[in-house]
Design an enzyme around this catalytic site. Structure first.
Site, PDB file in Angstrom:
ATOM      1  CG  HIS A 168     -17.431 -69.873  16.725  1.00 48.57           C
ATOM      2  ND1 HIS A 168     -17.567 -69.822  18.121  1.00 48.57           N
ATOM      3  CD2 HIS A 168     -16.444 -68.744  16.475  1.00 48.57           C
ATOM      4  CE1 HIS A 168     -17.033 -68.555  18.919  1.00 48.57           C
ATOM      5  NE2 HIS A 168     -16.525 -67.768  17.550  1.00 48.57           N
ATOM      6  CG  HIS A 195     -18.324 -61.834  14.422  1.00 49.95           C
ATOM      7  ND1 HIS A 195     -17.623 -62.801  13.484  1.00 49.95           N
ATOM      8  CD2 HIS A 195     -18.002 -61.993  15.663  1.00 49.95           C
ATOM      9  CE1 HIS A 195     -16.196 -63.603  14.087  1.00 49.95           C
ATOM     10  NE2 HIS A 195     -16.876 -62.851  15.673  1.00 49.95           N
TER      11      HIS A 195
END
Length: 305
Positions: free
Chosen positions: A57, A132
């Site tokens: 992930h 991110h």
């Protein structure tokens, strides 16, 4: 994390790579870097959608640049907060969800990669970066690292899932797709029937890379697979119990044909979770405090299952 058909059909993985002194592998030695090549012959003709394939992930987030601008994936409130000294250092503790590079993940057996990308404000070169919260490495650098591994391991197949795009117009998309073409060339697998894809057919065509592109732009290129071919339902919970129930439910309800399926075995921190563990970060707040048991893997994105 890419669990297709039976999530409980676990692949028997050995050491990352421990050849014996003679340079050959015994039957009991399985090198994770070549686990697909090491599968028994009766699995070579099985559709890839019938295999349970390990994934990660936020696969790129092993490094983010705390000196970079806050990413366009964040709210204006976060961007304003980031002007305060040390805020980006705290953000980094929650943005990093991996501790292995692409190469290290590949050598450990990971074959599905969750990718989020963005242009960077003020970057005149039109480069695309992983993102991110904070900006990571250039996508090009990551692709080259992956291609280097694939060249050395010609029977390994990977899934690159480009599922989030930020601050990207048509020019940026064209630049990204060109980079993908330049990096992988003939290794790219054209979109086709999911059921027709087996290890043997891919090996015969020397194809190693499936690119999933969650944007209408995929229609312009035959080697881009539509995002709907690889749904990834998300539990959005900090509860291990709720996560397991969600995974069991979504796996049982998934389409039996026509697509792959991602089982996201991850816990997602809420605002109050972050507030409580602000200084400790993701690893200390969620990863260390949530384990299946002494015999099972962590559910967190910090570790793969």
């Amino acid at each position: 994390m890419l669990a297709v058909r039976k999530a409980r059909r676990k692949l028997r993985m050995g050491t990352i790579c421990s050849p014996n002194p003679s340079g050959t592998k015994t039957s009991s030695e399985v090198c994770n870097a070549d686990w697909m090549a090491s599968l028994p012959p009766h699995l070579h003709n099985l559709p890839l959608s019938n295999l349970a394939i390990p994934g990660s992930h936020d696969s790129f987030s092993y490094w983010v640049d705390e000196k970079s601008p806050v990413g366009p994936d964040q709210t204006q409130a976060i961007k304003r907060l980031a002007r305060i000294s040390l805020v980006k250092k705290l953000m980094k503790k929650w943005s990093v969800t991996q501790n292995l590079t692409f190469r290290e993940q590949l050598e450990a057996g990971i074959r599905y990669f969750d990718l989020r990308v963005s242009s960077k404000p003020g970057d005149a070169d039109q480069e695309i970066y992983f993102i991110h919260g904070l900006f990571g490495i250039k996508v090009w650098d990551g692709l080259m690292e992956i291609d280097s591994f694939l060249t050395q391991h010609p029977q390994e197949i990977i899934f690159l899932d480009f599922n989030h795009f930020y601050a990207m117009d048509e020019t940026h998309h064209k630049c990204l797709v060109l980079r993908i073409q330049e990096a992988f060339g003939n290794k790219l697998c054209p979109a086709c029937s999911v059921e027709s894809l087996t290890l043997r057919t891919l090996w015969e065509k020397n194809c190693q890379v499936l690119i999933f592109y969650h944007c209408p732009f995929y229609k312009q290129y035959p080697f881009l697979w539509p995002g709907k071919k690889i749904p990834a339902p998300w539990a959005n919970t900090t509860s291990v119990r709720k996560l397991i129930l969600f995974l069991e439910t979504t796996l049982s309800e998934r389409a039996s044909r026509g697509s792959f399926h991602v089982s996201q075995a991850i816990l997602t921190p809420r605002v109050k979770t972050i507030a409580r563990g602000l200084v400790g970060g993701l690893k200390n707040t969620l990863v260390h405090s949530n384990r299946w048991n002494s015999h099972g893997p962590s559910l967190l994105s910090q570790e793969r299952s």
